[in-house]
Design a protein around this motif. Structure first.
Motif, mmCIF file in Angstrom:
data_model
loop_
_atom_site.group_PDB
_atom_site.id
_atom_site.type_symbol
_atom_site.label_atom_id
_atom_site.label_comp_id
_atom_site.label_asym_id
_atom_site.label_seq_id
_atom_site.Cartn_x
_atom_site.Cartn_y
_atom_site.Cartn_z
ATOM 1 N N UNK A 159 -10.236 0.510 33.578
ATOM 2 C CA UNK A 159 -11.550 0.061 33.094
ATOM 3 C C UNK A 159 -12.657 0.959 33.659
ATOM 4 N N UNK A 160 -13.650 1.221 32.837
ATOM 5 C CA UNK A 160 -14.765 2.071 33.284
ATOM 6 C C UNK A 160 -16.085 1.380 32.976
ATOM 7 N N UNK A 161 -17.154 1.930 33.525
ATOM 8 C CA UNK A 161 -18.488 1.390 33.278
ATOM 9 C C UNK A 161 -18.998 1.951 31.953
ATOM 10 N N UNK A 162 -19.416 1.068 31.076
ATOM 11 C CA UNK A 162 -19.916 1.521 29.775
ATOM 12 C C UNK A 162 -21.394 1.900 29.880
ATOM 13 N N UNK A 163 -21.765 2.961 29.212
ATOM 14 C CA UNK A 163 -23.188 3.327 29.122
ATOM 15 C C UNK A 163 -23.377 4.154 27.861
ATOM 16 N N UNK A 209 -27.293 11.495 27.530
ATOM 17 C CA UNK A 209 -27.047 12.706 28.322
ATOM 18 C C UNK A 209 -27.466 13.962 27.582
ATOM 19 N N UNK A 214 -25.200 9.772 35.869
ATOM 20 C CA UNK A 214 -24.801 9.131 34.615
ATOM 21 C C UNK A 214 -23.649 9.893 33.961
ATOM 22 N N UNK A 271 -20.430 8.809 35.422
ATOM 23 C CA UNK A 271 -20.314 7.381 35.717
ATOM 24 C C UNK A 271 -18.959 6.788 35.320
ATOM 25 N N UNK A 272 -18.341 7.332 34.288
ATOM 26 C CA UNK A 272 -17.036 6.808 33.851
ATOM 27 C C UNK A 272 -15.933 7.055 34.876
ATOM 28 N N UNK A 312 -16.230 6.260 37.881
ATOM 29 C CA UNK A 312 -16.388 5.228 38.911
ATOM 30 C C UNK A 312 -15.661 3.932 38.519
ATOM 31 N N UNK A 313 -15.144 3.223 39.536
ATOM 32 C CA UNK A 313 -14.616 1.881 39.291
ATOM 33 C C UNK A 313 -15.773 0.975 38.854
ATOM 34 N N UNK A 314 -15.500 -0.030 38.045
ATOM 35 C CA UNK A 314 -16.593 -0.925 37.627
ATOM 36 C C UNK A 314 -17.331 -1.556 38.815
ATOM 37 N N UNK A 330 -31.134 2.331 34.305
ATOM 38 C CA UNK A 330 -29.837 2.187 33.632
ATOM 39 C C UNK A 330 -28.717 2.161 34.666
ATOM 40 N N UNK A 386 -26.079 -0.832 35.578
ATOM 41 C CA UNK A 386 -24.649 -0.600 35.320
ATOM 42 C C UNK A 386 -23.786 -0.732 36.570
ATOM 43 N N UNK A 387 -24.348 -0.410 37.731
ATOM 44 C CA UNK A 387 -23.514 -0.367 38.944
ATOM 45 C C UNK A 387 -24.347 -0.711 40.169
#
Lengths: 588, 191
Positions: free
Chosen positions: A323-327, A332, B82, B85-86, B88-90, B120, B124-125
């Motif tokens: 699972x990843x953080x959605x944005x 970008x 950003x 960011x993917x 990274x763990x949630x 943002x 998100x985190x």
């Protein structure tokens, strides 16, 4: 005491511990630091060669001459060195001899991602593939033992992640290597057809003996975890497989991958019900396993291109995604690499990019970045030293088609000495209608500022003679040669005008100004006086025309809010190119 | 298998991410961890996005991680946080420098630098915002921005008890030692 070493540092350390006496290389990412590290060992003569072929030939001579030797290069460099490699493979060695190929899966800093493991099969030489820095050290020591025991050059194949990852290493002491002194053995070293035919037969016997070695080599080892699933893997892929599967599967970890230990592989395959072959890039191991009639899962699930990471293994073989953080990725803005603030290539490309009806052939180096916006001053690029010759063929085609466009070729100083000099001979000999530009920034910049034949210094700091590019061009017969200071835009512009004005004959234009990051000698400081302060925008005078930002300098930006240009004081080197571009004298 | 902590350091070529990783790894080795680090060389360094990864724990296999595996992300430039960011763990943590370096499309006027990125990230985190440029500027040398961020990272990683002073002394030239030590402490105090 354990040290955190990169693969390149550990490979250099291993070679030193093995009693290495001679090393030669041409810099190229990701291999460059191998020779840089070897240069710190006083027992080793470490040298930059003008190209990889010269590097390998020098190492071959040192080996035959009776010392342990190595040559190091990036993957595409082995193409340049392939000619001596294939024939030296027939001969065998005197002192142990290792050829390091540093491949670049994913093309972090390369024009292709060829898998040089194929060269080991092609040239019929043994190959080692380290997975981490400790193995880099140990395999290098073993490489020299293999080389002398089996009388063969060894291919030592690394990849970017092995070269540039750091892991803990236990180091050892230097061994004494005592290869025999040179004695004439024409039947071994004189590759005339009558002798080569005999050597060719011997080559097969050698590779047969190496097959037996491979079955018993400590670097080809089984980690039996009692699982019904088996993984055969090599190099960095082993680390990714361990990361994903841990101890839940059994492994056949291959470090000596040519020739493969087919009996060991068959035995391992017989103990498991599912066999994965996990290897980055080509199915080098997998195809040989399949040819032997052993069923496996490999490139039918795993990609055969691009760099792997642990996710590649998890996704392809287990269908697992973290699972990843959605944005919102649309937010970008790309950040491509750029010519640095103060780069002497910028003013040249700024002027050249404005020329209409021009085809620009580029080459390998920082100046490859001149093709990006806003400079847009490049059409194509193939390989090291190619631009003059490619431009020559292009100019011939353009003539044949009665096309009006001019052909300009661009290469750097180190690239010129690499193989560009042959390209220059080609265009002079064939009376080419090409404008050949040599961007002489006084150093091999892209790979981290190495010396080259034009700089006056050698790898280990000794003074050498400076080879002057203009003198070389004239000596080769060039009639139209001009050198210019690119930092003066007016001079740069008129030099390009001059070059465009000469039709039907080759023109050599040399821009001479050092890379902004080069450490200058006192003599160079006199020749190339450096600005001591940065530039700033006078906001009262700035009209927001954005001409300055078209130079593509990363220290400049345009603020839409107040319609003014800005100079980032941290990055600005005071090179003054934007000052010359500004129509309102708003930058000083 | 013991827990492995995954640290990502991202920025723009030339911002000193490798130097920070080097100091970090020295301390981790002294503390007895297995450590692997992966860095970027060559063309990618020329003002492009750069990522350095440091992994530490009992046994570390891979020098790099995949998506969704990072525990702590330290971004030396705002948009670079950003971009990665993917990775990274949630429930991972972000330390972001409130500092913009416009990329070439922005410089060339083809695109604006996106606004509101800090907000943002915070949404998100678990994000700590550091104004490292101001902190470094107050110390008299904006170039120690990277060591300010290192200080914040060490605090977030709960590694502040390691003797970083003696490690800095070994890694940094004597004339720059004092300002770097101050930067490290200021960074630790900033989160």
């Amino acid at each position: 005491m354990k040290q955190l070493l990169s693969g390149n540092e550990a490979a250099a350390r291993g070679a030193w511990e093995a009693g290495l006496a001679y090393a030669s290389a041409y810099p190229g990412t990701p291999s460059t630091e191998i020779l840089e590290n070897l240069s710190d060992y006083k027992e080793v003569t470490a040298e930059w060669a003008p190209n990889e072929k010269a590097a390998l030939e020098s190492a071959i001579g040192a080996s035959i001459g009776g010392v342990r030797a190595l040559a190091a290069m990036k993957h595409v460099g082995v193409n340049v060195a392939a000619d001596p490699m294939f024939t030296f493979a027939y001969m065998g060695v005197n002192g142990g001899m290792v050829l390091i190929s540093a491949d670049d899966p994913g093309m972090h800093s390369s024009q292709n991602e060829q898998d040089n493991r194929h060269y080991a099969r092609f040239a019929k030489i043994p190959m080692l593939e380290p997975s981490d820095s400790q193995e880099c050290l140990e395999m290098m020591k073993e490489a020299f033992v293999i080389s002398e025991t089996y009388d063969t050059m060894v291919l030592y194949r690394m990849t970017t992640r092995v070269c540039h990852s750091r892991s803990l290493v236990v180091t050892g002491d230097r061994l004494t290597a005592n290869p025999p002194a040179y004695r004439r053995e024409r039947e071994k070293y004189d590759a005339v057809p009558a002798i080569s035919r005999i050597l060719r037969v011997k080559l097969e016997g050698r590779i047969d003996r190496l097959r037996t070695y491979s079955e018993n080599c400590a670097f080809n080892r089984i980690e039996d975890n009692g699982s019904q699933t088996g993984v055969i893997t090599s190099g960095i892929s082993y680390c990714y497989a361990k990361e994903i599967f841990g101890d839940s599967v059994s492994y056949l970890k291959l470090g000596f991958t040519h020739p493969l230990p087919m009996n060991l592989i068959r035995n391992f395959a017989g103990k498991v019900s599912t066999l994965y072959v996990i290897e980055e890039l080509e199915p080098f191991i997998e195809e040989q396993i399949r040819t032997a009639g052993i069923a496996c899962v490999g490139k039918d699930k795993l990609p055969a291109m691009g760099e792997f990471d642990p996710d590649t293994v998890a996704r392809s073989l287990l269908g697992r995604e973290n699972p990843t953080i959605a944005f919102d990725k649309a937010l970008l803005v790309d950040r491509p690499p750029t010519l640095c603030a103060g780069c002497p290539h910028r003013p040249f490309f700024y002027e050249l990019g404005k020329r209409k009806n021009t085809i620009i052939c580029g080459d390998i180096g920082c100046y490859g970045l001149g093709g990006s916006a806003p400079l847009n001053a490049k059409d194509l690029c193939i390989c090291m030293g190619s631009s003059f010759s490619v431009a020559h063929g292009m100019a011939r085609a353009v003539e044949t088609r009665r096309d009006e466009r001019r052909t300009v070729a661009v290469m750097g100083d180190s690239t010129f000495f690499h193989t560009g000099i042959n390209s220059l001979i080609n265009i002079l000999y064939n009376h080419s209608n090409v404008i050949a530009v040599i961007l002489d920034n006084r150093v091999t910049a892209m790979t981290g500022h190495q010396e080259n034949p034009g700089t006056g210094h050698k790898l280990q700091g000794e003074v050498s003679d400076v080879m002057d590019i203009g003198t070389i061009a004239r000596a080769l017969g060039a009639k139209h040669v001009r050198q210019v200071n690119p930092m003066r835009l007016d001079e740069m512009r008129s030099a390009i005008d001059w070059a465009y004005g000469i039709q039907g004959e080759p023109v050599v234009l040399i821009t001479r100004w050092p890379c902004i990051f080069k450490k200058l000698s006192d003599e160079e400081k006199r020749e190339f006086p450096q600005e001591q302060r940065g530039c700033a925008v006078n906001e009262g005078k700035c009209i927001g025309c954005k001409l300055c930002v078209r130079t593509g300098c990363p220290a400049l930006s345009y603020e839409a809010a107040d319609k003014k240009a800005r100079v980032d004081a941290v990055q600005c080197t005071g090179c003054g190119v934007c000052v010359q571009v500004c129509p309102k004298q708003a930058i000083a | 298998m013991g827990k492995v902590t995954n640290v990502l350091l991202v920025g723009v070529g030339g911002q000193g991410t490798i130097m920070v990783s080097t100091v970090l790894t020295h301390g981790l080795i002294e503390a007895g961890y297995d450590v692997k680090m992966s860095e970027v060389h060559g063309m990618a360094q020329r003002g492009g996005s750069v990522t350095t990864q440091v992994r530490f724990g009992e046994t570390v296999y891979s020098p790099i991680i995949g998506r969704g595996q990072g525990d702590v992300l330290t971004a030396f430039e705002t948009m670079e946080a950003l971009r990665i960011l993917e990775a990274l763990k949630p429930d991972g943590k972000v330390i972001v420098n409130d500092y913009r370096i416009p990329p070439m499309p922005v410089i060339a006027g083809e695109a604006p630098y996106p606004e509101g990125l800090i907000g943002i990230l915070q949404k998100a985190a678990d994000t700590s915002v550091i104004d490292a440029a101001s902190i470094a500027g107050k110390l008299g040398n904006t170039k120690v921005m990277n060591v300010v961020l290192l200080g914040a990272l060490l605090k977030v990683l709960n590694l502040a008890e390691i003797d970083w002073e003696s490690i800095l002394k070994r890694v940094i030239k004597p004339q720059f030692f004092d300002v770097n030590l101050q930067a490290l402490r200021a960074g630790m105090a900033a989160v």
